[in-house]
Design an enzyme around this catalytic site. Structure first.
Site, PDB file in Angstrom:
ATOM      1  N   ASP A 124       0.559  -0.706   0.035  1.00  0.00           N
ATOM      2  CA  ASP A 124       0.193   0.172   0.337  1.00  0.00           C
ATOM      3  C   ASP A 124       1.010   1.409   0.494  1.00  0.00           C
ATOM      4  OD1 ASP A 124      -2.319  -1.491  -0.072  1.00  0.00           O
ATOM      5  OD2 ASP A 124      -2.679  -1.004   2.456  1.00  0.00           O
ATOM      6  N   PHE A 125       0.435   1.956  -0.849  1.00  0.00           N
ATOM      7  CA  PHE A 125       0.892   3.912  -0.592  1.00  0.00           C
ATOM      8  C   PHE A 125       1.451   3.975   0.856  1.00  0.00           C
ATOM      9  CE2 PHE A 125      -0.154   8.338   0.535  1.00  0.00           C
ATOM     10  CZ  PHE A 125       1.300   9.217  -0.332  1.00  0.00           C
TER      11      PHE A 125
END
Length: 324
Positions: free
Chosen positions: A96-97
């Site tokens: 994820d970011f």
């Protein structure tokens, strides 16, 4: 460790070389990503494993997304970029970011194919470190909540557990959780845990932790924009083990949740070291029986059917990196 007031850093630096080094380490751990601060954990002829920074995308088609892992790799290793691929580098999996930690990149089509098979056959071992809100009562547990896409208005970028309002097409997934330490973050009670995903759903660890009432510290999305004070989300891909032949990829990304790196985190009581937790994860005692709610080993031997998301991703990989 006493919290350091960064406004007074210049005065502290004049007084103590030891504190000066501590301040630099803390500052480095909290600084945002840049083209220059890519950290390489492993590099062979076929693979690179990097320690992905928090709050940076792996890649992006948006012209305004200048800071990505792909752009960091192009800056550091321009000679290794493959013009035959859209991004120049073949990412073997996703983070994820907001998640930091070990991220594996294949440097050629054959290597990507070998890694793909390991992921497809559920041979890869991953473990994450996290700080979660509150004190987790149970020292070790299996989180077994199905996860689907949230179709509720304003939450379409989120996932949710099966049975929740607006949860579309939930799929079974499991996560093993082990408590490492109790402590506080900025004065609030938190628990440091080791998380092992036995399946691979989008936002699985974040949704599972939230489902048991212990959301990950700094998870802006799953706190409904309430947990915004921490400088990052406290989720880190610590271990990545891919049993490749002839040389396996076996990498750990340094633990960022240490008081020497983040003075807001204050450990108070340790239940288990990371090393001991990993030893139990990677080498379970032979013949040890497990109750149904703690049957992580059995689940890894007989994994659930692939999710639609995973099948679609695998098909995309095969299309781009088809074996010759």
């Amino acid at each position: 460790m006493q919290a350091i007031n960064f406004r007074d850093c210049n005065e502290i630096n004049r007084r103590s070389p030891l504190i000066n080094r501590t301040v630099k380490a803390v500052s480095a751990s909290m600084e945002p990503a840049s083209l220059e601060n890519l950290c390489v954990l492993y590099h062979s002829a076929d693979f690179i494993v990097v320690n992905k920074h928090w709050d940076i995308r792996i890649d992006s088609k948006m012209w305004y997304e200048k800071q990505t892992v792909q752009s960091q790799l192009r800056h550091r290793f321009p000679e290794l970029a493959d013009p035959g691929t859209y991004y120049g580098f073949r990412f073997c999996h996703q983070l994820d970011f907001s998640t930091s930690g070990a991220l594996c990149v294949a440097l050629n089509k054959a290597a990507a194919g070998r890694a793909y098979r390991c992921f497809k056959e559920r041979l890869v071992t991953k473990a994450y470190l996290a700080l979660v809100r509150g004190l987790v009562d149970c020292g070790k547990m299996t989180l077994d909540f199905s996860i689907g896409k949230n179709t509720s208005e304003g939450k379409t970028h989120m996932m949710c557990i099966g049975g929740a309002e607006g949860c579309e097409n939930p799929k079974p997934c499991q996560t093993e959780l082990q408590v490492l330490e109790y402590g506080s973050y900025s004065g609030d009670p938190v628990t440091k845990v080791l998380l092992q995903p036995l399946t691979g759903r989008t936002h699985q660890l974040r949704v599972h932790c939230s489902a048991i009432g212990h959301p990950i510290v700094g998870d802006f999305t799953y706190s409904l924009r309430a947990d915004s004070a921490p400088y990052r989300m406290m989720l880190h891909a610590y271990l990545l083990r891919i049993p490749l032949e002839p040389e396996p990829v076996d990498v750990t990304a340094p633990d960022p949740f240490l008081p020497s790196l983040d003075p807001h985190w204050a450990p108070q009581r340790q239940l288990c070291t990371v090393e001991a937790a990993l030893k139990g994860l990677l080498q379970p005692p032979a013949g040890e029986g497990q109750s149904p709610q703690h049957s992580g080993t059995e689940k890894k031997k007989s994994p659930p059917v692939e999710t639609e998301e995973q099948i679609a991703q695998c098909q995309q990989w095969l299309c781009e990196w088809g074996m010759d």
